[in-house]
Scaffold this motif. Structure first.
Motif, PDB file in Angstrom:
ATOM      1  N   VAL A  75       1.582  -8.011  -4.105  1.00  0.00           N
ATOM      2  CA  VAL A  75       2.682  -7.258  -4.721  1.00  0.00           C
ATOM      3  C   VAL A  75       3.975  -7.608  -4.023  1.00  0.00           C
ATOM      4  CG1 VAL A  75       1.190  -5.322  -5.425  1.00  0.00           C
ATOM      5  CG2 VAL A  75       2.333  -5.270  -3.181  1.00  0.00           C
ATOM      6  N   TRP A  76       5.075  -7.368  -4.741  1.00  0.00           N
ATOM      7  CA  TRP A  76       6.399  -7.551  -4.132  1.00  0.00           C
ATOM      8  C   TRP A  76       6.757  -6.278  -3.378  1.00  0.00           C
ATOM      9  CZ3 TRP A  76       7.708 -12.332  -3.962  1.00  0.00           C
ATOM     10  CH2 TRP A  76       7.411 -13.209  -5.005  1.00  0.00           C
ATOM     11  N   LEU A  83       6.599 -10.858  -0.102  1.00  0.00           N
ATOM     12  CA  LEU A  83       5.317 -10.789  -0.793  1.00  0.00           C
ATOM     13  C   LEU A  83       4.283 -10.167   0.156  1.00  0.00           C
ATOM     14  CD1 LEU A  83       3.704 -11.577  -3.365  1.00  0.00           C
ATOM     15  CD2 LEU A  83       3.204 -13.770  -2.234  1.00  0.00           C
ATOM     16  N   PRO A 131       1.320 -11.104  -8.205  1.00  0.00           N
ATOM     17  CA  PRO A 131       2.436 -10.185  -8.438  1.00  0.00           C
ATOM     18  C   PRO A 131       3.123 -10.511  -9.775  1.00  0.00           C
ATOM     19  CG  PRO A 131       3.127 -11.909  -6.940  1.00  0.00           C
ATOM     20  CD  PRO A 131       1.649 -12.114  -7.194  1.00  0.00           C
TER      21      PRO A 131
END
Length: 526
Positions: free
Chosen positions: A416-417, A442, A512
């Motif tokens: 995920v960011w 990230l 992501p």
């Protein structure tokens, strides 16, 4: 001393009138006629039928007259102070040459008149060394005069009028012989008339039809042809020639069967139907009897393909990596662009397999426009999965496809960011100059390591963006669970205006979402 000749018994009662002596030159028979009428006709009668025929012995021989005056024969001595040598030569020329001048009827320029004849006569003295010459536009054409003429004889000189210019034309015939060595000048005159000829005048020398769709006819364009001459103009052909002659068609009122009278006009109507793409040139030629030759009109036009939409999908494939069965991945973006020159009509956008798509593209996309397709992966079982995004439209090659792939797993690391984001804005940067660096983080939420397969830039202006080498996220990196890496990007606009792209990360885990990159080019290149 003047040789003694037989006397000419002229009447002593001859009327005497003084005259002004002339400058010595070629004898002038016209002036000689005036002198004869003034000084001689009262006693001798008209020159055509003189009372004393022996006066004609002076024809073309002024020395006979001079001898009589010098010897005072028949009282002729009274003329010694009133008739100069030039006067005597003029009188002799008048009596010896008829008519005293030649006048020609109206003659068209470039043609020949009927001949006029000068009769040359002698008196008691023969003539030798006879030569005849004429000035421009007048030509000797036969006659009986040679280089000699016996006494009391006559010969002829025939003359033609051959004008080269219109209007009143004049010249001289020069007759030189032993009797008058300085010659006799006979005036020549005539009226030259312009030849009636047709003249072609065109109101245009070129026609440009501009851009025209392939195999479709243009609007008609016309050329007006006028007869600005003085005679009827007849067309022998109206034709188009040249490499692209077949692309042009003619119509109109100009015809090979109908002549144009002076001041009349007609039209040639032309249409352009290109048979190939690119420049298409030809020439309209109007051949006729016009005095100024064939008329030409340069024809030009450009053939181009019919306006049509063109579909572009970027990227051309998406790999979602690992995704836990029964869960949905983050959205990955596909850019749908219309790179053609006509609006794109969209009839369907669909996803197949374990993939889903959302969009706001609508049913039409203008030329040069684009929209975003948001694609997700929701595996229903473990193992590899494949599918496609299909775009159906009125563009050539429809439907267009983007290949989709992913793997369903029972457990998988999730990328995920951090913080969560879907876009990155660079603002405005000078065209050709790099912007300040932007950084994305990230994060691997686990379980297990996530191996990065690629960091890809896509979209219409992807080349304006760069993943900097100082980024810690890189292809092949095994990112441990609960660890992070950074992606550093810069923006260097190649042109002014909005410059959009997208960043996509692929891995062996749950990937992501796509990051929308936005920037704007401004100012000038340094």
């Amino acid at each position: 001393m003047t040789p003694r000749l037989n006397p000419l018994p002229l009447a002593a009662a001859l009327c005497l009138m003084s005259t002004v002596p002339s400058v010595w030159a070629a004898a002038n028979p016209v002036r000689g006629g005036t002198l004869y009428d003034t000084n001689c006709m009262a006693c001798h009668g008209p020159a055509e039928s003189p009372t004393n025929a022996r006066s004609l012995n002076t024809r073309n021989t002024p020395s006979v007259l001079q001898s009589a005056i010098t010897a005072n024969r028949g009282g002729m001595g009274v003329f010694s102070s009133t008739l100069s040598a030039a006067d005597q030569a003029d009188i002799a020329a008048f009596l010896g040459n008829a008519p005293t001048a030649l006048s020609f009827a109206s003659t068209p320029v470039g043609s020949s008149s009927a001949k006029q004849t000068l009769t040359v006569r002698t008196g008691r003295v023969a003539l030798s060394n006879i030569t005849v010459s004429t000035s421009a536009e007048f030509t000797r054409q036969g006659g009986t005069c040679g280089s000699t003429l016996a006494a009391n004889s006559a010969c002829t000189v025939d003359v033609l009028f051959q004008p080269t210019q219109a209007g009143q034309r004049s010249g001289t015939l020069s007759l030189v012989h032993s009797g008058i060595p300085d010659g006799v000048s006979v005036g020549l005159s005539g009226t030259a008339t312009a030849v009636a000829v047709p003249t072609l005048t065109l109101n245009a020398t070129s026609l440009d039809f501009g851009n025209q769709t392939l195999n479709q006819s243009s609007a008609s364009r016309s050329v007006t042809a006028s007869n600005s001459g003085t005679a009827a103009l007849s067309f022998s052909s109206l034709a188009v020639s040249g490499a692209a002659a077949a692309d042009y068609t003619t119509a109109g009122t100009c015809s090979t069967s109908v002549a144009l009278q002076p001041a009349q006009s007609c039209t040639v109507e032309l249409t352009f139907r290109p048979s190939a793409v690119g420049s298409r040139s030809a020439t309209l030629q109007l051949a006729s009897n016009a005095s100024n030759g064939t008329g030409s009109v340069a024809l030009s036009g450009n053939g181009q393909q019919a306006p049509a939409p063109v579909v572009s999908l970027s990227p051309s494939s998406l790999d979602f990596g690992n995704q836990v069965v029964g869960t949905s991945s983050a959205n990955r973006n596909i850019t749908l662009s219309n790179t053609g020159n006509a609006a794109l009509s969209i009839t369907g956008i669909a996803a197949s397999g374990a993939f889903g798509v959302n969009h706001a593209c609508g049913s039409s996309l203008p030329a040069g426009g684009s929209c975003t397709l948001q694609v997700s992966f929701t595996p229903t079982g473990a193992g590899a999965a494949s599918g496609a995004i299909t775009v159906t439209s009125d563009a050539a090659g429809s439907p267009q496809r983007v290949s989709l792939s992913g793997t369903g797993t029972l457990s998988s690391p999730t990328l995920v960011w951090s913080p969560a984001t879907t876009s990155l804005a660079f603002g405005e940067a000078t065209v050709g100059a790099a912007s300040a660096m932007k950084t994305l983080t990230l994060s691997n939420q686990g379980p297990g390591d996530a191996t990065l397969a690629s960091l890809a830039l896509s979209g219409t202006h992807a080349s304006d963006y760069r993943v900097d080498a100082s980024s810690t996220c890189a292809q092949g990196l095994a990112l441990p669970a609960n660890s992070t890496c950074t992606v550093k990007l810069s923006f260097t606009p190649s042109a002014a205006g909005a410059r959009d792209a997208a960043l996509t990360v692929s891995s062996n885990g749950s990937n992501p979402g796509t990051i929308a990159l936005g920037g704007r080019g401004g100012g000038g290149r340094a």
